[in-house]
Design an enzyme around this catalytic site. Structure first.
Site, short mmCIF file in Angstrom:
data_model
loop_
_atom_site.label_atom_id
_atom_site.label_comp_id
_atom_site.label_asym_id
_atom_site.label_seq_id
_atom_site.Cartn_x
_atom_site.Cartn_y
_atom_site.Cartn_z
N ARG A 269 46.45 28.71 29.79
CA ARG A 269 46.39 27.68 30.63
C ARG A 269 45.29 26.41 30.16
O ARG A 269 44.37 26.62 29.78
CB ARG A 269 45.59 28.08 32.03
N HIS A 273 41.61 25.87 36.04
CA HIS A 273 42.30 26.97 36.93
C HIS A 273 42.83 26.23 38.23
O HIS A 273 44.02 26.70 38.61
CB HIS A 273 41.48 28.03 37.47
N TYR A 282 33.02 28.17 30.87
CA TYR A 282 33.38 29.46 30.44
C TYR A 282 34.19 29.53 29.25
O TYR A 282 34.26 30.81 28.71
CB TYR A 282 33.86 30.39 31.64
#
Lengths: 393, 326
Positions: A269, A273, A282
């Site tokens: 990705r 998200h 992150y």
């Protein structure tokens, strides 16, 4: 002596059973443009062009939707950037009468299946009709609760088997879904009943902020199929040709009555998200850059370039198509609040009709529900003088 | 008419609907070879085969979700929960999928399925297997909820539930499977969902009760009749849609209401029915509505504790006497 006994002396030593498994990894066109011509699928130039166009449409719409969301013109959605090959390579192998079961990150696959751009925008702008597949469309609506669509997909496949229909079901989900019970229950059923289904896992490496290595201790996700008694294969999910080849094989197997397959598309990705997410918290820029180098679109366009199949002016043409759809979408009036009462039950119950009528009246008057003459008198009647019953006598 | 048990009436309904409609199939744990944990599906595997009587692995969420998918494409699954307490494992599939698919697909896919099985207090099934689950489902828009109290209701309501185009939660009771009653043999006999039944006519107080509590309320009414208190006992039969007209009509006649429920109270069916009465018939009431519920504790395993937790005839009588000042 880790086993606590001497194997040579044991009368009945532990013996290895059959499932000493291996999982195959399939790559046909790598990120450096190397092509394995022995595996190269025989796709017509027309099909190759259509696939590229579909990937590009997915990408360009995705980018446009991110901007629309940032401008407050649509709501939260899950971008697909980086996963176009996983979706188009797989969905391409379905017939219109086959079933496509999406999760919530399958915009490219949905476009391929005939969802109009405008309808996708309507869905993410909150219009209920945006979730409504066409009556001739064999697609389920977007599913938000993770992995819950997988038992539904097995149900569709069971229904096909029940009726003797010649259809295949393709169900999409991400790496995150493989930790859910519904994934395992669906896989288990599919294996036991040998139903015509292809599970397409888009392993994009992250379940929001949780990396794959913290989701599972398995070496691959594909191997989970073996526990349920059917084949699993891992493919380079950014390699359109590999995804296509694996999917075609799986769909043919399913249609021939040979049961389910799990395809793990190893992809990434590249974006957020959802538009409510900030991935810089992150994951590192280096990691993202590494995957940008493996971008499925640049890889496939280079392949088409070599074969002299790249169409000129494709991008402006696609952008114009998107712009036209955005324009139609934005010309829409705000959703009618009364539609919230539609399709709760097959036949609206009296309490819903009453709530609907109350809202309709309020909307019509654009203010307080009761008009002046209907206002209750300034001092309420005493006990025994009033009649509060709302039920008609 | 034939005299048969509640269990046999359910079995008859399933068999008739499977004969009538090839889209109807059964799915659940132990329903085939084993004939059902409570033998409701007795003989159906033999008659209809494995395709239509599907024994599943132990996975309530999985087989409920599968039924949702099959229902979306026009089959009519009847899911058996071995006990409704197991439906908690399938709650997401029931609440987020079965109840919402019609809505979220803009009316494109309805989910004509029935989820049935026993629920509520039984004989020493303890804390995790004795819960009155109907309120969990009653709360959810998109679900119909049925609690059939008699053998003819078991047949007539189950047949209506199977023919219904919405997901229907159909909760039976272990304690009622063996009761007998006269059941119409007519394969077209159905009872519409959403119709309450006045089980005993009376003039002084309306007592709402269903399932095991219905029989206890009828016993209480019988006993109170000797003391000169005339109880009207109303069985809602379907909780959603609820027959408010009949239920409120009764209260407007008697001016008093007592709601009995086997569950633990607190946002239970008693609360809901009491609220309906207050909203719709406040000025018809001569006394506050009383709720008689089970103690608000998990169901104990010990027999004497189980009996103490569940509303007794005496507790119902006391509540009726309070509202009637009798």
């Amino acid at each position: 002596m880790a086993l606590g006994y001497n194997r040579d002396k044991a009368a009945m030593p532990r013996t290895p059973l059959e499932p000493r498994f291996t999982i195959e990894y399939l790559s046909i066109l790598d990120s450096d443009g190397n092509l394995d011509t022995t595996l190269e699928p025989q796709l017509s130039p027309g099909d190759l062009k259509r696939m590229y166009r579909a990937m590009l449409l997915g990408r360009r719409l995705d980018e446009r939707m991110v901007r629309l969301q940032r401008q407050g013109r649509i709501g939260t959605f899950a971008p697909i950037k980086g996963q176009e090959a996983s979706q188009i390579g797989s969905v391409f192998t379905l017939r219109p009468t086959d079933w496509m079961v999406p999760s919530f990150r399958e915009t490219a696959a949905m476009l391929w299946r005939g969802w109009p751009i405008e309808k996708i925008l309507l869905f993410f702008a909150g219009y209920l009709e945006g979730g409504q597949p066409g009556s001739d469309q064999h697609d389920l609506p977007i599913t938000i609760p993770v992995a819950t669509q997988l038992p539904h997909a097995v149900g569709l496949a069971y229904a096909a088997q029940y009726r003797g229909d010649d259809v295949v079901v393709m169900a999409y989900f991400g790496d995150g879904a493989t930790s859910e019970g519904d994934f395992h229950e669906a896989m288990n059923f599919a294996g036991v009943w040998h139903v015509p289904i292809v599970f397409v896992c888009q392993n994009n490496q992250w379940a929001i902020s949780v990396p794959l290595k913290k989701q599972t201790h398995s070496r691959t996700l594909a191997q989970k199929a073996l526990a349920y008694g059917f084949p699993g294969i891992q493919v380079d999910g950014n390699d359109l040709l590999a995804v296509y080849a694996a999917s075609r094989e799986a769909v043919e197997r399913a249609r021939a009555g040979e049961g389910p397959t799990l395809i793990e598309c190893v992809t990434y990705r590249l974006g957020v998200h959802t538009t409510a997410d900030d991935p810089t918290k992150y994951r590192s820029d280096e990691e993202v850059k590494e995957w940008e180098r493996k971008d499925p679109l640049t890889r496939f366009s280079a392949y088409l370039q070599k074969r002299n199949l790249l169409e000129e002016a494709l991008e402006p043409q696609i952008d114009a198509e998107i712009a036209a759809a955005v324009k139609t979408f934005e010309a829409r009036e705000a959703a009618d609040p009364l539609t919230m009462f539609d399709h709760v039950f097959g036949e609206p119950p009296s309490h819903l009709l009453a709530q609907r009528a109350e809202l309709a009246e309020r909307l019509e008057k654009g203010g307080p529900r009761r008009s002046d003459e209907e206002q209750p008198p300034p001092s309420p009647p005493m006990r025994g003088q009033r009649k509060t019953s709302r039920w008609p006598s | 008419m034939s005299v048969m048990t509640y269990r046999e009436a359910l079995n008859m309904a399933l068999r008739e609907e499977m004969q009538r409609d090839p889209r109807v199939f059964l799915i659940g744990e132990e329903i085939g070879v084993y004939d059902g944990a409570y033998k409701v599906t007795q003989g159906l595997l033999k008659e209809f085969g494995e395709r239509r009587v599907v024994d599943t692995p132990i996975c309530e969420s999985g087989f409920t979700g599968l039924a949702v998918g099959a229902a979306m494409v026009g089959l009519r699954p009847v899911v058996e929960m071995m006990t409704f307490n197991f439906a908690i494992l399938a709650l997401d599939q029931i609440v987020n999928s079965a109840a919402k698919m019609y809505y979220m697909s803009g009316g494109q896919y309805n989910v004509p399925m029935v989820i049935r099985g026993p629920g509520g207090p039984a004989h020493q099934l303890a804390a995790q297997h004795s819960q009155s689950m109907e309120v969990y489902f009653y709360h959810v828009p998109g679900l119909k909820v049925v609690r059939p109290s008699t053998p003819p209701d078991a047949k007539g309501l189950l047949k209506s539930a199977i023919r219904d185009d919405n997901p229907v939660i159909f909760i039976e009771a272990e304690t009622l499977y063996g009761i007998k009653g006269e059941v119409p043999d007519d394969p077209e006999f159905t009872i519409p969902l959403g119709k309450a039944e006045i089980r005993r006519e009376g003039t002084d107080v309306t007592v709402f009760a269903y399932m095991g509590m219905l029989y206890r309320a009828l016993e209480a009414a019988e006993e109170l009749a000797k003391a000169g208190v005339s109880c009207e006992v109303v069985d809602p039969r379907t909780l959603r849609p609820m027959d408010i007209e009949t239920m409120i009509g009764s209260v407007r006649k008697t001016h008093r209401a007592v709601v009995v429920e086997a569950g633990a109270g607190f946002a239970g069916m008693g609360s809901e029915i009491a609220a309906f009465v207050t909203e719709n018939a406040f000025d018809d009431l001569d006394a506050p509505v009383e709720r008689v519920t089970g103690a608000n504790a998990p169901m104990p395993y010990a027999k004497n504790l189980e009996q103490a937790k569940t509303p007794s005839k005496e507790k119902i009588i006391a509540a009726i006497r309070r509202v009637c000042h009798a």
